[in-house]
Design a protein around this motif. Sequence first.
Motif, short mmCIF file in Angstrom:
data_model
loop_
_atom_site.label_atom_id
_atom_site.label_comp_id
_atom_site.label_asym_id
_atom_site.label_seq_id
_atom_site.Cartn_x
_atom_site.Cartn_y
_atom_site.Cartn_z
N LEU A 21 0.89 -1.54 -0.32
CA LEU A 21 -0.24 -0.09 0.19
C LEU A 21 0.55 1.19 0.06
N LEU A 181 -9.48 0.00 -6.94
CA LEU A 181 -8.62 -0.42 -6.12
C LEU A 181 -8.82 -1.33 -4.99
N GLY A 182 -9.51 -1.34 -4.52
CA GLY A 182 -10.35 -1.82 -2.87
C GLY A 182 -10.91 -3.11 -4.28
N TYR A 183 -11.29 -3.07 -5.28
CA TYR A 183 -11.64 -4.70 -5.19
C TYR A 183 -10.21 -5.65 -5.99
N ILE A 185 -7.64 -5.12 -5.23
CA ILE A 185 -6.67 -5.59 -3.68
C ILE A 185 -7.26 -7.04 -3.34
N ALA A 186 -8.80 -6.57 -3.15
CA ALA A 186 -9.33 -8.06 -2.57
C ALA A 186 -9.60 -9.54 -3.29
N ASN A 189 -5.53 -10.39 -2.86
CA ASN A 189 -5.76 -11.52 -1.54
C ASN A 189 -5.91 -12.23 -1.27
N LYS A 193 -4.15 -16.53 -0.93
CA LYS A 193 -4.56 -17.46 -0.10
C LYS A 193 -4.94 -18.48 -0.49
#
Lengths: 194, 190
Positions: A21, A181-183, A185-186, A189, A193
């Motif tokens: 970030l 950007l939020g989605y 990064i999600a 992530n 995993k």
Amino acid sequence: MTNKENFLKGFFRENAVFTLLLGMCPALGVTSSAINGLGMGLATTFVLIMSNVFISIFSSFIPDKVKIPSFIVIIAAFVTMVDLIMAGYAPALHEQLGVFIPLIVVNCLVLGRAEAFASKNQIFPSIIDGVSMGLGFSMALTMLGAVRELFGAGKMFGITIFSENYGMLIFVLAPGAFIALGYLIAFINKLRKA
Amino acid sequence: MEFIVIIISAIFVNNVVLAQFLGICPFLGVSKKVSTAVGMTGAVTFVMILATIVTYLIQKYILDAFGIGFMQTISFILVIASLVQLVEIMLKKVSPPLYQALGVFLPLITTNCAILGVAIMTIQKDYNLLEAVVFSGASAIGFGLALVLFAGLREHLDLVDLPKGMKGAPAALVVAGLLAMAFMGFSGIV
């Protein structure tokens, strides 16, 4: 850390935008199209590599007390170069990126790598670190730019994919930057995993 | 009248954080609690107005006067970095309680791109000194407004049960997007 690991870390494991970030202002501010994102990414990469080289050479001469200010001056010198070169050879892109070119100076990514890596390592690993982090940053910006351009204007690198009438204008405007950007990064992530 | 236009435009329409994307790092970093957000706002307001005045004078009387405009980036960032140090030292001596309140935020401000961004934009917009002061003050208030509102939203966000991948930064960014959408409603006022 081998050279190969050092080179690969910037793309995924320690990607500047998606993981650390860092450098969020240009990542959000200039990515209204993929080309703008790529241009900004490459400009930052140049500054990152050059400042890493010079800081790894000079860090042993710089007293600890004036470390950060001298790093900033070295970075600012290269940013000024990029600014002038871009104004000369790519005036359209320079106009688009606007105030974000001088703001590369305060991009936490550049100062962060100078402090955390270049000041403690030899020239060669520092160059690899600069290339890796810079290209990872460019990749992130281009991806974000491509997503916003595709959903917002129905284009990808300026090539029409579907009619602009079906695009969601909000993605090209300010709120779209945050949401995309939020989605993104999600999504990264989730990939990490799995 | 001109000043009112500058103030409303800088706070609501062209909000530094939500419309111009300056100062995102502190916006995401210190917005977990309303109290820290208020402290950061105070420090930013103080430094932003001071930095804008000083860089304005440097631009007018040194860079323009000697025709060395290309030194803008280097000289501005150096001035801001040393100004932050100076403010820190002076506050420690002159007003310990204020230093207690703002102290931890001051070192973070050097790399806050909103300060350098506003200083450069003031020059680009060709304001006079008084307009520059009003513009930087209003920008700082805009920054503070966005930061405090966002901190309030985030305090509630902690209590929500989110999918694992969305926790933390992604959810915060999406909420920031919604906040930016709300601020878009102001466009057209000026």
